[in-house]
Design a protein around this motif. Structure first.
Motif, PDB file in Angstrom:
ATOM      1  N   ALA A   8      64.978  24.895 -20.440  1.00 25.49           N
ATOM      2  CA  ALA A   8      65.700  26.150 -20.653  1.00 25.49           C
ATOM      3  C   ALA A   8      64.629  27.233 -20.796  1.00 25.49           C
ATOM      4  CB  ALA A   8      66.593  26.055 -21.879  1.00 25.49           C
ATOM      5  N   HIS A   9      64.469  27.822 -22.033  1.00 25.45           N
ATOM      6  CA  HIS A   9      63.351  28.760 -22.112  1.00 25.45           C
ATOM      7  C   HIS A   9      62.031  28.052 -22.389  1.00 25.45           C
ATOM      8  CE1 HIS A   9      64.993  29.478 -26.409  1.00 25.45           C
ATOM      9  NE2 HIS A   9      63.873  28.846 -26.590  1.00 25.45           N
ATOM     10  N   GLN A  10      62.078  26.777 -22.627  1.00 25.87           N
ATOM     11  CA  GLN A  10      60.947  25.844 -22.626  1.00 25.87           C
ATOM     12  C   GLN A  10      61.582  24.469 -22.457  1.00 25.87           C
ATOM     13  OE1 GLN A  10      57.733  26.239 -22.634  1.00 25.87           O
ATOM     14  NE2 GLN A  10      57.475  28.402 -23.176  1.00 25.87           N
ATOM     15  N   ALA A  11      60.784  23.397 -22.572  1.00 24.10           N
ATOM     16  CA  ALA A  11      61.361  22.055 -22.586  1.00 24.10           C
ATOM     17  C   ALA A  11      62.358  21.995 -23.731  1.00 24.10           C
ATOM     18  CB  ALA A  11      60.261  21.016 -22.776  1.00 24.10           C
ATOM     19  N   SER A  12      63.596  21.593 -23.430  1.00 24.95           N
ATOM     20  CA  SER A  12      64.675  21.763 -24.405  1.00 24.95           C
ATOM     21  C   SER A  12      65.713  20.657 -24.303  1.00 24.95           C
ATOM     22  CB  SER A  12      65.384  23.114 -24.175  1.00 24.95           C
ATOM     23  OG  SER A  12      64.503  24.198 -24.290  1.00 24.95           O
TER      24      SER A  12
ATOM     25  N   PHE B 257      61.221  27.423 -10.439  1.00 21.55           N
ATOM     26  CA  PHE B 257      60.484  27.170 -11.681  1.00 21.55           C
ATOM     27  C   PHE B 257      59.121  27.844 -11.680  1.00 21.55           C
ATOM     28  CE2 PHE B 257      57.520  24.360 -14.077  1.00 21.55           C
ATOM     29  CZ  PHE B 257      57.977  24.661 -15.338  1.00 21.55           C
ATOM     30  N   LEU B 258      58.432  27.807 -10.562  1.00 18.35           N
ATOM     31  CA  LEU B 258      57.065  28.313 -10.504  1.00 18.35           C
ATOM     32  C   LEU B 258      56.967  29.734  -9.946  1.00 18.35           C
ATOM     33  CD1 LEU B 258      55.219  25.106  -9.275  1.00 18.35           C
ATOM     34  CD2 LEU B 258      55.292  26.025 -11.579  1.00 18.35           C
ATOM     35  N   LYS B 259      58.097  30.425  -9.869  1.00 19.97           N
ATOM     36  CA  LYS B 259      58.118  31.761  -9.284  1.00 19.97           C
ATOM     37  C   LYS B 259      57.158  32.704 -10.003  1.00 19.97           C
ATOM     38  CE  LYS B 259      61.566  34.448  -6.863  1.00 19.97           C
ATOM     39  NZ  LYS B 259      63.000  34.579  -6.607  1.00 19.97           N
ATOM     40  N   SER B 260      57.174  32.630 -11.339  1.00 24.16           N
ATOM     41  CA  SER B 260      56.339  33.542 -12.119  1.00 24.16           C
ATOM     42  C   SER B 260      54.854  33.233 -11.993  1.00 24.16           C
ATOM     43  CB  SER B 260      56.749  33.489 -13.599  1.00 24.16           C
ATOM     44  OG  SER B 260      56.562  32.184 -14.119  1.00 24.16           O
TER      45      SER B 260
ATOM     46  N   GLU C 136      76.231  34.100 -15.205  1.00 20.66           N
ATOM     47  CA  GLU C 136      76.613  33.296 -16.367  1.00 20.66           C
ATOM     48  C   GLU C 136      75.490  33.274 -17.408  1.00 20.66           C
ATOM     49  OE1 GLU C 136      78.631  30.717 -18.974  1.00 20.66           O
ATOM     50  OE2 GLU C 136      79.362  31.955 -17.320  1.00 20.66           O
ATOM     51  N   GLY C 137      74.258  33.066 -16.947  1.00 18.02           N
ATOM     52  CA  GLY C 137      73.125  32.946 -17.861  1.00 18.02           C
ATOM     53  C   GLY C 137      72.883  34.201 -18.673  1.00 18.02           C
ATOM     54  N   VAL C 138      73.010  35.359 -18.053  1.00 21.05           N
ATOM     55  CA  VAL C 138      72.799  36.623 -18.764  1.00 21.05           C
ATOM     56  C   VAL C 138      73.844  36.802 -19.859  1.00 21.05           C
ATOM     57  CG1 VAL C 138      72.884  39.138 -18.536  1.00 21.05           C
ATOM     58  CG2 VAL C 138      71.584  37.787 -16.891  1.00 21.05           C
ATOM     59  N   GLN C 139      75.091  36.485 -19.564  1.00 18.14           N
ATOM     60  CA  GLN C 139      76.142  36.592 -20.585  1.00 18.14           C
ATOM     61  C   GLN C 139      75.888  35.646 -21.753  1.00 18.14           C
ATOM     62  OE1 GLN C 139      80.380  37.300 -19.298  1.00 18.14           O
ATOM     63  NE2 GLN C 139      79.562  36.545 -17.346  1.00 18.14           N
ATOM     64  N   ARG C 140      75.503  34.426 -21.434  1.00 16.55           N
ATOM     65  CA  ARG C 140      75.234  33.447 -22.488  1.00 16.55           C
ATOM     66  C   ARG C 140      74.075  33.909 -23.368  1.00 16.55           C
ATOM     67  NH1 ARG C 140      76.667  28.183 -20.981  1.00 16.55           N
ATOM     68  NH2 ARG C 140      75.583  27.472 -22.849  1.00 16.55           N
ATOM     69  N   SER C 141      73.064  34.502 -22.749  1.00 11.06           N
ATOM     70  CA  SER C 141      71.902  34.959 -23.503  1.00 11.06           C
ATOM     71  C   SER C 141      72.244  36.127 -24.410  1.00 11.06           C
ATOM     72  CB  SER C 141      70.771  35.356 -22.543  1.00 11.06           C
ATOM     73  OG  SER C 141      70.303  34.225 -21.834  1.00 11.06           O
TER      74      SER C 141
ATOM     75  N   PHE D  44      66.859  31.602 -22.975  1.00 15.53           N
ATOM     76  CA  PHE D  44      67.733  30.638 -22.297  1.00 15.53           C
ATOM     77  C   PHE D  44      67.176  30.225 -20.935  1.00 15.53           C
ATOM     78  CE2 PHE D  44      72.249  29.686 -20.584  1.00 15.53           C
ATOM     79  CZ  PHE D  44      72.148  28.373 -20.972  1.00 15.53           C
ATOM     80  N   LEU D  45      67.631  30.818 -19.838  1.00 15.15           N
ATOM     81  CA  LEU D  45      67.128  30.450 -18.508  1.00 15.15           C
ATOM     82  C   LEU D  45      65.894  31.293 -18.195  1.00 15.15           C
ATOM     83  CD1 LEU D  45      70.519  30.188 -16.580  1.00 15.15           C
ATOM     84  CD2 LEU D  45      69.325  28.426 -17.891  1.00 15.15           C
ATOM     85  N   ARG D  46      64.887  31.141 -18.998  1.00 17.67           N
ATOM     86  CA  ARG D  46      63.687  31.977 -18.913  1.00 17.67           C
ATOM     87  C   ARG D  46      63.076  31.923 -17.516  1.00 17.67           C
ATOM     88  NH1 ARG D  46      59.100  30.995 -23.336  1.00 17.67           N
ATOM     89  NH2 ARG D  46      60.790  31.717 -24.679  1.00 17.67           N
ATOM     90  N   GLY D  47      62.774  33.116 -16.983  1.00 13.93           N
ATOM     91  CA  GLY D  47      62.153  33.205 -15.671  1.00 13.93           C
ATOM     92  C   GLY D  47      63.108  32.994 -14.513  1.00 13.93           C
ATOM     93  N   ARG D  48      64.420  32.922 -14.790  1.00 16.20           N
ATOM     94  CA  ARG D  48      65.398  32.663 -13.732  1.00 16.20           C
ATOM     95  C   ARG D  48      66.425  33.782 -13.623  1.00 16.20           C
ATOM     96  NH1 ARG D  48      66.507  26.806 -15.908  1.00 16.20           N
ATOM     97  NH2 ARG D  48      64.895  27.410 -17.392  1.00 16.20           N
ATOM     98  N   TYR D  49      65.961  35.003 -13.864  1.00 18.03           N
ATOM     99  CA  TYR D  49      66.816  36.183 -13.710  1.00 18.03           C
ATOM    100  C   TYR D  49      66.159  37.132 -12.699  1.00 18.03           C
ATOM    101  CZ  TYR D  49      68.590  34.478 -18.252  1.00 18.03           C
ATOM    102  OH  TYR D  49      69.101  33.712 -19.275  1.00 18.03           O
ATOM    103  N   PRO D  50      66.063  36.739 -11.438  1.00 20.05           N
ATOM    104  CA  PRO D  50      65.321  37.534 -10.449  1.00 20.05           C
ATOM    105  C   PRO D  50      65.985  38.864 -10.095  1.00 20.05           C
ATOM    106  CG  PRO D  50      66.459  35.718  -9.365  1.00 20.05           C
ATOM    107  CD  PRO D  50      66.612  35.500 -10.844  1.00 20.05           C
TER     108      PRO D  50
END
Length: 418
Positions: free
Chosen positions: A88-92, A113-116, A222-227, A243-249
């Motif tokens: 998630a935002h780290q190993a979770s 995952f490796l985009k950043s 969905e992820g933005v709302q949950r966060s 939450f979905l760290r690094g996955r809000y492009p």
């Protein structure tokens, strides 16, 4: 509903604490249902191997639920399979019902995952995976034929010496398991101590798990709302971290869509910092925010893990709570200011101190190496009594026979912390 929400910094802090499950009464006898509901509310439980007191995810749950049975968590992970380990935002530890949110990353690994980390890293990983297709087949075949395995139970015929990858030095089998885990081909199906036990995902995944192929836009929506709901309010930079760290492009566009759909509203803080960019609240939480200066607000004292969801974003923690927190685990001992594994002390909606504990398992004692008070911490005896009671509750949870304090305790709090 209003187009904009106006409130105070205090109410923003209180909402954050409430949404994180750190206010109000804890359940008398926490159940598996409570663990699931809490994980659903805050999104994930970060994993960390350091157990100076207890593993981080156990402290996160204890801070919110009190003295729960850790076997309930094990059952949810390995028997009922309503939770599983992923990123998630780290190993979770995350919800199995959220599998479609992670399935998107699995299908698009390593690009997502490796985009950043940039194109060089992505290319390097792709080349390695492609060059080691025989090793991949070998690992998957071993699991298929032998069942769940620890990484050391594979015989690595491809290399005799470990090879550096990123921050560690792993054997090629461990490295391949790492990639297969992120690709969703294998899953962690148990643990032997701190060691992960792997098996084929197709064998471990429950039949009821949704396999919806969500698009990048759907995952982000969905992820933005949950966060936002987990944080209470959040600006763009805070959302990127949770939450979905690094996955809000496409975060800017997603926030515009959510506003247009009346899912979120901008928030104006009348008396405090906003941070960079607009701050937002989910429409489901507007009423809760309005109730934060009423009897609905039930403050309590909490001790937080260094990796707690409330403080995982240090910039946000400083902005909203005016609390500078640095994990000193990797700081040389002679340069530490507060201690090795320091637990922040949350008093209502304010951080008032820090606790430096160590669980002496051999002798069954919870050692309190030091207690530090923040400059503007309240000094009355009731505060030290509530801190003492909370430490006693932690001691009970850990199964300690006694709590032993050092002399390093703020003078106003010594009446109870000794």
């Amino acid at each position: 509903m209003p187009k904009r929400v106006s409130t105070s910094l205090e109410n923003v802090r209180r909402l954050a604490v409430v949404k994180q499950g750190l206010a109000g009464r804890r359940p008398n006898k926490p159940t598996s249902k409570d663990i699931l509901e809490l994980t659903r509310n805050i999104g994930c439980l970060q994993l960390d191997p350091i157990s100076a007191v207890a593993p981080s995810h156990q402290i996160v749950l204890w801070s919110r639920l009190g003295n729960y049975d850790t076997s309930h968590l094990d059952n949810l992970l390995w028997s009922e399979k309503k939770l599983f380990e992923y990123w998630a935002h780290q190993a979770s530890i995350v919800l199995m019902e959220d599998y479609p949110l992670y399935y998107y990353m699995m299908r698009n690994y390593p690009d997502v995952f490796l985009k950043s980390l940039g194109p060089v890293w992505r290319l390097r990983v792709k080349k390695w995976i492609n060059a080691n297709s025989r090793l991949r087949d070998y690992v998957l075949r071993q699991l298929k034929e032998r069942g769940p395995l620890l990484s050391r139970q594979f015989e690595d015929k491809s290399r005799t010496k470990p090879r550096s990858f990123g921050w560690s030095s792993w054997s090629d089998v461990s490295r391949m398991l790492f990639h297969l885990y992120f690709k969703g081909e294998v899953m962690v199906v148990g643990r032997e101590g701190k060691q992960k036990i792997y098996d084929l995902s197709e064998r471990f995944l429950p039949i009821w798990v949704p396999k919806k192929e969500l698009s990048e836009e759907q995952v982000e929506y969905e992820g933005v709302q949950r966060s936002i709901q987990a944080l209470g309010t959040a600006n763009e930079s805070e959302l990127k971290w949770y939450f979905l760290r690094g996955r809000y492009p496409n975060l800017k566009d997603t926030l515009k869509r959510l506003q247009a759909d009346s899912k979120i509203y901008p928030v104006d803080i009348q008396d405090g910092p906003i941070g960079r960019g607009e701050r937002y609240i989910h429409r489901n939480d507007v009423q809760t925010l309005e109730e934060m200066d009423s009897d609905t607000w039930e403050p309590r004292v909490s001790l937080l893990s260094p990796f707690d969801n409330l403080i995982c974003d240090r910039t946000r923690t400083k902005l909203l709570f005016n609390f500078d927190y640095l994990t000193e685990i990797y700081t040389p001992e002679n340069k530490r200011k507060y201690g090795y594994y320091v637990l922040p002390i949350l008093y209502g909606d304010k951080f008032i101190g820090r606790l430096d504990p160590w669980m002496d398992r051999k002798n069954g004692r919870l050692l309190i190496n030091a207690v530090h008070a923040e400059p503007h911490a309240p000094k009355h005896k009731n505060v030290s009594r509530e801190i003492r009671d909370t430490v006693e509750q932690l001691s009970d949870f850990l199964g300690a026979k006694e709590v032993v304090y050092s002399q390093r305790v703020p003078k106003p709090w010594r009446s109870h912390l000794h």
